[in-house]
Scaffold this motif. Structure first.
Motif, PDB file in Angstrom:
ATOM      1  N   UNK A 105       0.878  -1.174   0.000  1.00  0.00           N
ATOM      2  CA  UNK A 105       0.000   0.000   0.000  1.00  0.00           C
ATOM      3  C   UNK A 105       0.912   1.219   0.000  1.00  0.00           C
ATOM      4  N   UNK A 106       0.792   2.079  -1.022  1.00  0.00           N
ATOM      5  CA  UNK A 106       1.766   3.149  -1.238  1.00  0.00           C
ATOM      6  C   UNK A 106       1.060   4.507  -1.261  1.00  0.00           C
ATOM      7  N   UNK A 107       1.095   5.288  -0.156  1.00  0.00           N
ATOM      8  CA  UNK A 107       0.648   6.692  -0.219  1.00  0.00           C
ATOM      9  C   UNK A 107       1.776   7.563  -0.745  1.00  0.00           C
ATOM     10  N   UNK A 108       1.426   8.649  -1.421  1.00  0.00           N
ATOM     11  CA  UNK A 108       2.461   9.494  -2.024  1.00  0.00           C
ATOM     12  C   UNK A 108       2.976  10.574  -1.065  1.00  0.00           C
ATOM     13  N   UNK A 158     -12.930  -7.464  -0.382  1.00  0.00           N
ATOM     14  CA  UNK A 158     -12.524  -7.611   1.018  1.00  0.00           C
ATOM     15  C   UNK A 158     -11.340  -6.705   1.342  1.00  0.00           C
ATOM     16  N   UNK A 159     -10.388  -6.596   0.410  1.00  0.00           N
ATOM     17  CA  UNK A 159      -9.226  -5.734   0.633  1.00  0.00           C
ATOM     18  C   UNK A 159      -9.649  -4.268   0.682  1.00  0.00           C
ATOM     19  N   UNK A 160     -10.540  -3.859  -0.215  1.00  0.00           N
ATOM     20  CA  UNK A 160     -10.963  -2.455  -0.265  1.00  0.00           C
ATOM     21  C   UNK A 160     -11.715  -2.054   0.994  1.00  0.00           C
ATOM     22  N   UNK A 161     -12.455  -2.987   1.595  1.00  0.00           N
ATOM     23  CA  UNK A 161     -13.141  -2.657   2.847  1.00  0.00           C
ATOM     24  C   UNK A 161     -12.138  -2.343   3.954  1.00  0.00           C
ATOM     25  N   UNK A 162     -11.005  -3.012   3.951  1.00  0.00           N
ATOM     26  CA  UNK A 162      -9.975  -2.758   4.965  1.00  0.00           C
ATOM     27  C   UNK A 162      -9.231  -1.449   4.696  1.00  0.00           C
ATOM     28  N   UNK A 163      -9.271  -0.966   3.468  1.00  0.00           N
ATOM     29  CA  UNK A 163      -8.579   0.283   3.146  1.00  0.00           C
ATOM     30  C   UNK A 163      -9.446   1.519   3.372  1.00  0.00           C
ATOM     31  N   UNK A 164     -10.726   1.328   3.727  1.00  0.00           N
ATOM     32  CA  UNK A 164     -11.599   2.475   3.961  1.00  0.00           C
ATOM     33  C   UNK A 164     -11.143   3.258   5.191  1.00  0.00           C
ATOM     34  N   UNK A 165     -11.394   4.582   5.146  1.00  0.00           N
ATOM     35  CA  UNK A 165     -11.004   5.473   6.232  1.00  0.00           C
ATOM     36  C   UNK A 165     -12.206   6.288   6.700  1.00  0.00           C
ATOM     37  N   UNK A 166     -12.308   6.548   8.030  1.00  0.00           N
ATOM     38  CA  UNK A 166     -13.402   7.407   8.505  1.00  0.00           C
ATOM     39  C   UNK A 166     -13.102   8.871   8.240  1.00  0.00           C
ATOM     40  N   UNK A 221      -2.404  -3.740   7.541  1.00  0.00           N
ATOM     41  CA  UNK A 221      -1.846  -4.741   6.624  1.00  0.00           C
ATOM     42  C   UNK A 221      -2.987  -5.486   5.933  1.00  0.00           C
ATOM     43  N   UNK A 222      -2.864  -5.683   4.627  1.00  0.00           N
ATOM     44  CA  UNK A 222      -3.849  -6.443   3.859  1.00  0.00           C
ATOM     45  C   UNK A 222      -3.144  -7.608   3.196  1.00  0.00           C
ATOM     46  N   UNK A 223      -3.904  -8.655   2.890  1.00  0.00           N
ATOM     47  CA  UNK A 223      -3.299  -9.866   2.322  1.00  0.00           C
ATOM     48  C   UNK A 223      -3.943 -10.208   0.990  1.00  0.00           C
ATOM     49  N   UNK A 224      -3.177 -10.822   0.135  1.00  0.00           N
ATOM     50  CA  UNK A 224      -3.625 -11.231  -1.200  1.00  0.00           C
ATOM     51  C   UNK A 224      -3.082 -12.621  -1.493  1.00  0.00           C
ATOM     52  N   UNK A 225      -3.974 -13.542  -1.834  1.00  0.00           N
ATOM     53  CA  UNK A 225      -3.553 -14.886  -2.217  1.00  0.00           C
ATOM     54  C   UNK A 225      -3.238 -14.920  -3.709  1.00  0.00           C
ATOM     55  N   UNK A 226      -2.133 -15.560  -4.042  1.00  0.00           N
ATOM     56  CA  UNK A 226      -1.719 -15.711  -5.440  1.00  0.00           C
ATOM     57  C   UNK A 226      -1.455 -17.186  -5.726  1.00  0.00           C
ATOM     58  N   UNK A 227      -1.634 -17.553  -6.958  1.00  0.00           N
ATOM     59  CA  UNK A 227      -1.231 -18.894  -7.401  1.00  0.00           C
ATOM     60  C   UNK A 227       0.275 -18.888  -7.601  1.00  0.00           C
ATOM     61  N   UNK A 228       0.934 -19.856  -6.979  1.00  0.00           N
ATOM     62  CA  UNK A 228       2.377 -20.008  -7.171  1.00  0.00           C
ATOM     63  C   UNK A 228       2.661 -21.446  -7.600  1.00  0.00           C
ATOM     64  N   UNK A 237       1.417 -10.344   2.201  1.00  0.00           N
ATOM     65  CA  UNK A 237       0.865  -9.402   3.174  1.00  0.00           C
ATOM     66  C   UNK A 237       1.623  -8.087   3.072  1.00  0.00           C
ATOM     67  N   UNK A 238       0.876  -6.981   2.983  1.00  0.00           N
ATOM     68  CA  UNK A 238       1.490  -5.661   2.896  1.00  0.00           C
ATOM     69  C   UNK A 238       1.855  -5.149   4.282  1.00  0.00           C
ATOM     70  N   UNK A 239       2.684  -4.118   4.329  1.00  0.00           N
ATOM     71  CA  UNK A 239       3.021  -3.451   5.574  1.00  0.00           C
ATOM     72  C   UNK A 239       1.979  -2.376   5.885  1.00  0.00           C
ATOM     73  N   UNK A 240       1.651  -2.152   7.167  1.00  0.00           N
ATOM     74  CA  UNK A 240       0.722  -1.057   7.495  1.00  0.00           C
ATOM     75  C   UNK A 240       1.377   0.292   7.204  1.00  0.00           C
ATOM     76  N   UNK A 241       0.523   1.260   6.821  1.00  0.00           N
ATOM     77  CA  UNK A 241       1.028   2.601   6.501  1.00  0.00           C
ATOM     78  C   UNK A 241       0.193   3.645   7.224  1.00  0.00           C
TER      79      UNK A 241
END
Length: 497
Positions: free
Chosen positions: A177-180, A217-225, A271-278, A300-304
């Protein structure tokens, strides 16, 4: 002889698979061949599981592709990339080329959907499809094949082959997750992107898994109040070249948006997670097998965190809009008179949260009446930045002659986070208002001798405003009496008979 028989069975099996696949793909009638080529539409299977794509394609033969219109949108589906395939055939010394453009569609959920009739233009030719009914079935488990289709049948005939040993190679992929920015003012935009990075060498090892179900599911975790969000336009998940730590990477844009904090509360993305085929690779590759085994890996991403600061103290802080703006203005005429309305348009354009730019409240002034405004807004999103313009259209009626200075009527306080300064954008137009135009005099003279003699002796006494109503009422009474008299006469005549 035994070897020859085995290969004959293998070729027959794959021929059957190819024939079945062709039978599943309905095709639209081909357009007649012209100088722009022959075109036909191909629809993929209309019944498929949720974790597979539905496809629409067109095939072009006999001419190079110059242009084509967009594939149709399907309700309940999201476009998920296009592919291009070129096939060249040589028959009897003659070469023919067929180009296939395929659009993939990913369904959001199970169910039955209607693909309405549609038309696609290819090289100027209109090719029509009558549509179809699409059935999205429950999701199937991810297959883990260790051998190509048909090997199980051959194993039954000729004995089971020795299983392969697989290992999981190391990869350099990661989710971020990359804020500028690391710190902003209230109302200042923060561009945030959710990206998946992998090296070019990892492309053959990784693939997206159940992406359309994971993303909500990931976008719900990225929501902000207490944040106004301007999401970017949906785009295909395609890689772009970038550099991380001096090394080349491929970056996939999973989600992008611009956040405008409305309060001094920090923006915190967990932190959010994404499953990938490997895929796992065999220790000893076999040219007759698939040489990879499907598995899943979670990234899994790092919290920002981005700090949010209140606007600097200033008398205009509570009224100021945040952004980099300029003010434009115009009027719809060049001559102005008292009592005659004209249109004044105020346009604010630049970068910032245009939704926070409220209609400008004009200052009261005795010399004019102001009506409106009518508001129109256009937002542009490009390269991670949000801008556009917002117009306010007013109707102004001058009430006295003289110079009407619009800068005394309209002003917009702005805080520019780039310069950290407050400023007031003011109207600069001044209009010169003339007095009301003189109404043309109405002459009572006439050349008609009939009216000329009567105008001199006509009564000019004013009548009450209710006189026409009284005349109408008495006329109604008289008419009602005549109707009663006629009805009485008709009754007497019939009775005497």
């Amino acid at each position: 002889m035994h070897f020859f028989f085995r290969w004959v069975l293998l070729l027959s099996f794959f021929s059957g698979l190819l024939s079945a696949a062709k039978a599943q793909a309905p095709t639209a009638p081909a357009a007649p061949a012209t100088a722009t080529g022959q075109v036909r539409l191909v629809l993929g299977p209309t019944s498929f599981p949720l974790n597979e794509y539905f496809t629409l394609a067109f095939q072009l033969e006999g001419a190079p592709l110059a242009r084509y219109s967009a594939f149709p949108d399907i309700e309940g589906f999201k476009k998920s990339g296009k592919s291009s395939t070129t096939t060249t055939r040589i028959v009897g010394g003659k070469s023919s080329t067929q180009l296939t453009i395929t659009q993939r569609y990913a369904a959001y959920k199970e169910g039955e959907y209607v693909l309405p009739a549609f038309t696609i233009s290819v090289n100027g030719q209109q090719v029509r499809s009558g549509g179809a009914t699409l059935k999205v079935l429950p999701q199937q488990a991810v297959a883990t094949p260790s051998a190509p289709p048909g090997v199980g049948l051959l194993d039954q005939l000729f004995g089971k082959q020795k299983p392969q040993e697989f290992v999981e190679p190391q990869d350099n992929a990661f989710l971020a997750v990359v804020p500028d920015k690391t710190s902003v003012y209230v109302g200042e935009p923060v561009h945030v992107g959710l990206y998946f990075y992998l090296t070019p060498a990892d492309q053959g090892l990784l693939d997206f898994y159940d992406y359309n179900r994971q993303l909500p599911r990931i976008l719900r975790r990225l929501q902000q109040p207490a944040v106004w969000v301007e999401p970017s336009d949906e785009q295909e998940v395609l890689p772009e070249n970038t550099t991380v730590g001096g090394k080349p990477y491929l970056r996939y844009h999973l989600y992008e948006a611009v956040y405008y904090p409305l309060t001094p509360r920090a923006l915190e993305w967990p932190a959010v997670d994404l499953q990938m085929i490997k895929y796992k690779l065999p220790k000893k590759p076999d040219p007759t097998l698939d040489n990879r085994m499907t598995g899943l890996k979670t990234y899994i991403s790092l919290p920002r965190t981005v700090a949010v600061k209140p606007l600097p103290p200033h008398p205009l802080r509570d009224q100021a809009v945040v952004g980099s703006y300029r003010l434009l203005e115009s009027v719809d005429r060049s001559r102005f008179r008292t009592g005659q309305a004209f249109t004044y348009t105020l346009r604010i354009e630049g970068e910032g949260n245009l939704a926070a730019v409220n209609p400008v409240a004009p200052t009261e002034q005795a010399g004019a009446e102001i009506f409106g405004p009518e508001v129109h807004q256009e937002v542009t999103r490009a390269n991670g930045r949000v801008g556009g313009y917002k117009t306010f259209r007013y109707r102004i009626v001058p009430r006295q002659p003289g110079v009407l200075a619009l800068d005394s009527l309209f002003a917009v306080p702005v805080f520019d986070p780039a310069t950290q300064n407050y400023q007031v954008l003011r109207a600069s137009l001044k209009v010169k208002v003339l007095g009301a135009a003189q109404a043309p005099a109405i002459s009572t003279r006439t050349t008609d001798p009939y009216y000329q003699s009567r105008l001199e002796s006509a009564d000019n006494q004013l009548l009450p405003l209710k006189t026409p109503d009284e005349v109408r009422r008495y006329a109604n009474y008289l008419l009602a009496g005549l109707l009663l008299l006629a009805a009485f006469g008709w009754w007497r005549g019939n009775t005497g008979a």
